[in-house]
Design a protein around this motif. Structure first.
Motif, PDB file in Angstrom:
ATOM      1  N   SER A 122      24.938  35.993  64.330  1.00  0.00           N
ATOM      2  CA  SER A 122      24.064  34.771  64.676  1.00  0.00           C
ATOM      3  C   SER A 122      22.679  35.438  64.758  1.00  0.00           C
ATOM      4  O   SER A 122      21.812  35.159  64.390  1.00  0.00           O
ATOM      5  CB  SER A 122      24.441  33.873  66.018  1.00  0.00           C
ATOM      6  OG  SER A 122      25.693  33.581  65.792  1.00  0.00           O
TER       7      SER A 122
ATOM      8  N   SER B 160      28.953  29.903  72.539  1.00  0.00           N
ATOM      9  CA  SER B 160      27.630  29.382  71.636  1.00  0.00           C
ATOM     10  C   SER B 160      26.877  30.557  71.668  1.00  0.00           C
ATOM     11  O   SER B 160      25.962  30.582  72.080  1.00  0.00           O
ATOM     12  CB  SER B 160      27.078  28.197  72.470  1.00  0.00           C
ATOM     13  OG  SER B 160      26.079  27.790  71.814  1.00  0.00           O
ATOM     14  N   PRO B 161      27.276  31.449  70.567  1.00  0.00           N
ATOM     15  CA  PRO B 161      26.188  32.572  70.177  1.00  0.00           C
ATOM     16  C   PRO B 161      24.911  32.155  69.776  1.00  0.00           C
ATOM     17  O   PRO B 161      23.977  32.886  70.259  1.00  0.00           O
ATOM     18  CB  PRO B 161      26.933  33.103  68.969  1.00  0.00           C
ATOM     19  CG  PRO B 161      28.256  32.641  68.975  1.00  0.00           C
ATOM     20  CD  PRO B 161      28.236  31.340  69.628  1.00  0.00           C
ATOM     21  N   VAL B 162      24.725  31.300  69.047  1.00  0.00           N
ATOM     22  CA  VAL B 162      23.252  30.814  68.864  1.00  0.00           C
ATOM     23  C   VAL B 162      22.344  30.419  70.155  1.00  0.00           C
ATOM     24  O   VAL B 162      21.225  30.783  70.196  1.00  0.00           O
ATOM     25  CB  VAL B 162      23.389  29.713  67.763  1.00  0.00           C
ATOM     26  CG1 VAL B 162      21.892  29.127  67.524  1.00  0.00           C
ATOM     27  CG2 VAL B 162      24.077  29.844  66.501  1.00  0.00           C
ATOM     28  N   LYS B 163      23.081  29.611  70.980  1.00  0.00           N
ATOM     29  CA  LYS B 163      22.468  29.354  72.163  1.00  0.00           C
ATOM     30  C   LYS B 163      22.017  30.692  72.979  1.00  0.00           C
ATOM     31  O   LYS B 163      20.960  30.638  73.470  1.00  0.00           O
ATOM     32  CB  LYS B 163      23.266  28.289  73.012  1.00  0.00           C
ATOM     33  CG  LYS B 163      22.591  28.111  74.331  1.00  0.00           C
ATOM     34  CD  LYS B 163      23.325  27.058  75.359  1.00  0.00           C
ATOM     35  CE  LYS B 163      22.724  26.730  76.438  1.00  0.00           C
ATOM     36  NZ  LYS B 163      23.742  25.907  77.322  1.00  0.00           N
TER      37      LYS B 163
ATOM     38  N   ALA C  88      22.569  29.550  61.581  1.00  0.00           N
ATOM     39  CA  ALA C  88      23.020  28.976  63.035  1.00  0.00           C
ATOM     40  C   ALA C  88      24.549  28.292  62.935  1.00  0.00           C
ATOM     41  O   ALA C  88      25.322  28.609  63.504  1.00  0.00           O
ATOM     42  CB  ALA C  88      22.054  27.698  63.518  1.00  0.00           C
TER      43      ALA C  88
ATOM     44  N   ASP D 177      30.707  34.541  64.269  1.00  0.00           N
ATOM     45  CA  ASP D 177      30.711  35.516  65.626  1.00  0.00           C
ATOM     46  C   ASP D 177      32.109  34.738  66.447  1.00  0.00           C
ATOM     47  O   ASP D 177      32.452  35.789  67.225  1.00  0.00           O
ATOM     48  CB  ASP D 177      29.589  35.317  66.489  1.00  0.00           C
ATOM     49  CG  ASP D 177      28.440  36.020  66.154  1.00  0.00           C
ATOM     50  OD1 ASP D 177      28.688  37.118  65.547  1.00  0.00           O
ATOM     51  OD2 ASP D 177      27.406  35.366  66.080  1.00  0.00           O
TER      52      ASP D 177
ATOM     53  N   HIS E  95      27.573  31.150  63.727  1.00  0.00           N
ATOM     54  CA  HIS E  95      28.303  30.657  65.190  1.00  0.00           C
ATOM     55  C   HIS E  95      29.809  30.872  64.468  1.00  0.00           C
ATOM     56  O   HIS E  95      30.484  31.630  65.372  1.00  0.00           O
ATOM     57  CB  HIS E  95      28.093  29.383  65.284  1.00  0.00           C
ATOM     58  CG  HIS E  95      29.101  28.806  66.282  1.00  0.00           C
ATOM     59  ND1 HIS E  95      29.134  28.797  67.594  1.00  0.00           N
ATOM     60  CD2 HIS E  95      30.317  28.058  66.093  1.00  0.00           C
ATOM     61  CE1 HIS E  95      30.049  28.263  68.019  1.00  0.00           C
ATOM     62  NE2 HIS E  95      30.951  27.908  67.316  1.00  0.00           N
ATOM     63  N   TYR E  96      30.136  30.405  63.254  1.00  0.00           N
ATOM     64  CA  TYR E  96      31.237  30.488  62.736  1.00  0.00           C
ATOM     65  C   TYR E  96      31.958  32.161  62.851  1.00  0.00           C
ATOM     66  O   TYR E  96      32.979  32.393  63.084  1.00  0.00           O
ATOM     67  CB  TYR E  96      31.565  29.817  61.660  1.00  0.00           C
ATOM     68  CG  TYR E  96      33.204  29.525  60.826  1.00  0.00           C
ATOM     69  CD1 TYR E  96      33.738  28.601  61.424  1.00  0.00           C
ATOM     70  CD2 TYR E  96      33.656  30.781  60.206  1.00  0.00           C
ATOM     71  CE1 TYR E  96      35.258  28.564  60.860  1.00  0.00           C
ATOM     72  CE2 TYR E  96      34.923  30.535  59.710  1.00  0.00           C
ATOM     73  CZ  TYR E  96      35.764  29.459  60.064  1.00  0.00           C
ATOM     74  OH  TYR E  96      36.870  29.658  59.685  1.00  0.00           O
TER      75      TYR E  96
END
Length: 443
Positions: free
Chosen positions: A383, A242-245, A81, A88, A85-86
């Motif tokens: 992610s 927010s790629p993870v979201k 996560a 992406d 994120h970093y």
């Protein structure tokens, strides 16, 4: 099609041969060095179990060590996560560099730990805390190494690249760990290994940090990511804040959940084979350390060829058919291999069964990496791939702990492994049945 899902056109054409070769080397060695650090614990598990988790029952002591291994795996989704994120948002390269150096340094720190005989209960507590830290960095390595390589090679090579990174990197990492184990057990023979040898095994993690720094510092960014940033700069593609979201919401939540059937089965298959093999040879077959290290080196080579061959097969017949084929073969053949390995004391037969177990276990996840890459667009790929891989492998990585716990004694371990192998590959086959074919879906 949403803006964020737009194909990243022209990215592949911008990848020259030098960049492609560098990306392949970086992905393979990055994952290899990461698993080299993790494999060190597996090679010294019986010794570490006695020093940090002593018990009158060897199986319970071993279960505690594998439990600490599972703790690391459970932290890997968090690492994916953070670093996913970093990767992406800012790029794959820097995420990979920080993560691999962090894994090496945290591994080396285990060699400095006091044992339970020296400081009491604080020893296993510190040990577990350090495993948590290591797990975060390991998850970060997955998010970057498992994307930059496949994003840098032509479409017809992506399956082979998947096997080369996922399984080939694992084979190389295990081979390096076997080599270090061979040297260390020679320098510190017998009881000396339980005093100093295991510490120097962990200290070798410093080498992976150093190698990682030299390998990744001059690496160019992925052509797909560079093209995505160009499109985002021209407002042709939407920036995911927010790629993870995004992975956990909307259409991709279902994708993630289905992916876990495959990654759990592949991960559990790996940890029940290559991951458990060092302890199996020592506890069940009572193979001497130096002989065991040579057998495990051979098993690592077997794993390497298995992963590349099966990954390449998925380029020919598709990801789905490959998963179905491997799932059936593993569910039938692995139990037979475990039981026959336990029943023999002949070194040649032990070696052959170990090679077979490593081949089958690593075949299971050879196409998984590219399958995951093809399930997510470039803006979410690090992610999505990292989370799918690490959550599944975290759950799968707990299986060796359960094998040791349900085995009342070491003599029961082979039968437990046989039943667990059948169970996890049934889950794997269910995943293979419900997933769509993804070959060619890279955007």
């Amino acid at each position: 099609m949403a803006e964020m899902d737009m194909p990243v056109a022209g990215a592949q054409a911008s990848a020259d041969n030098k960049q492609m070769v560098n990306a392949i080397i970086a992905s393979v060695l990055g994952w290899a060095l990461d698993l080299f650090d993790l494999f060190i614990l597996l090679y010294v598990a019986p010794v570490v179990g006695a020093l940090f988790f002593p018990s009158s029952n060897a199986a319970l002591s071993l279960a505690a060590v594998y439990g600490s291994f599972a703790v690391t795996l459970l932290m890997r989704p968090l690492g994916s996560a953070v670093f996913g994120h970093y990767a992406d948002v800012h790029g794959r390269k820097q995420a990979m560099l920080i993560a691999i150096v962090g894994v090496g340094l945290s591994t080396a720190a285990f060699g400095l730990l006091p044992t339970i005989a020296q400081v009491g209960i604080i020893a296993p507590i510190i040990f577990l805390i350090l495993r948590l830290v290591q797990g975060v960095f390991v998850g970060g390595v997955v998010a970057s190494t498992h994307t930059i390589g496949t994003e840098s090679v032509p479409a017809q090579w992506r399956g082979a690249m998947s096997g080369l990174v996922g399984g080939g990197g694992a084979g190389i990492g295990a081979l390096l760990a076997s080599f270090v184990f061979l040297i260390t057990s020679s320098v510190f023979p017998g009881d000396a290994f339980a005093v100093w040898g295991w510490r120097f095994m962990f200290f070798s993690g410093l080498l992976s940090s150093l190698l990682g720094w030299f390998i990744f510092r001059n690496l160019e960014e992925s052509p797909y990511f560079k093209e995505l940033k160009r499109q985002q700069g021209n407002k042709q593609a939407k920036v995911s804040k927010s790629p993870v979201k995004d992975v956990f919401s909307g259409e991709y939540r279902g994708v993630l959940l289905v992916n876990l059937l495959i990654t759990f089965g592949g991960g559990a298959g790996y940890y029940l084979t290559s991951g458990y093999l060092p302890s199996f040879l020592k506890v069940i077959n009572a193979v001497p350390n130096q002989t065991s290290s040579l057998i495990l080196m051979g098993a690592s080579v077997s794993a390497f060829f298995s992963a590349v061959l099966i990954g390449a097969l998925s380029d020919r017949i598709g990801r789905k058919k490959t998963f179905l084929l491997i799932g059936v073969c593993a569910a039938v053949l692995l139990p037979l291999c475990y039981l026959n390995l336990a029943a023999t004391k002949d070194t040649t037969q032990i070696t052959l069964y170990a090679l077979a177990i490593a081949f089958i276990g690593n075949a299971g996840y050879a196409p998984v990496l590219i399958f995951l890459n093809e399930r997510f667009p470039t803006a979410l790929r690090a992610s999505g791939t990292g989370l799918s891989w690490n959550i599944g492998f975290a759950l799968g990585g707990m299986m060796p702990t359960f094998v040791s716990l349900v085995s009342g004694s070491p003599a029961e371990i082979p039968m437990s492994l046989a039943w667990f192998a059948v169970g996890v590959f049934v889950v794997y086959l269910i995943g293979a049945i419900v997933i769509p074919e993804t070959k060619g879906n890279f955007r």
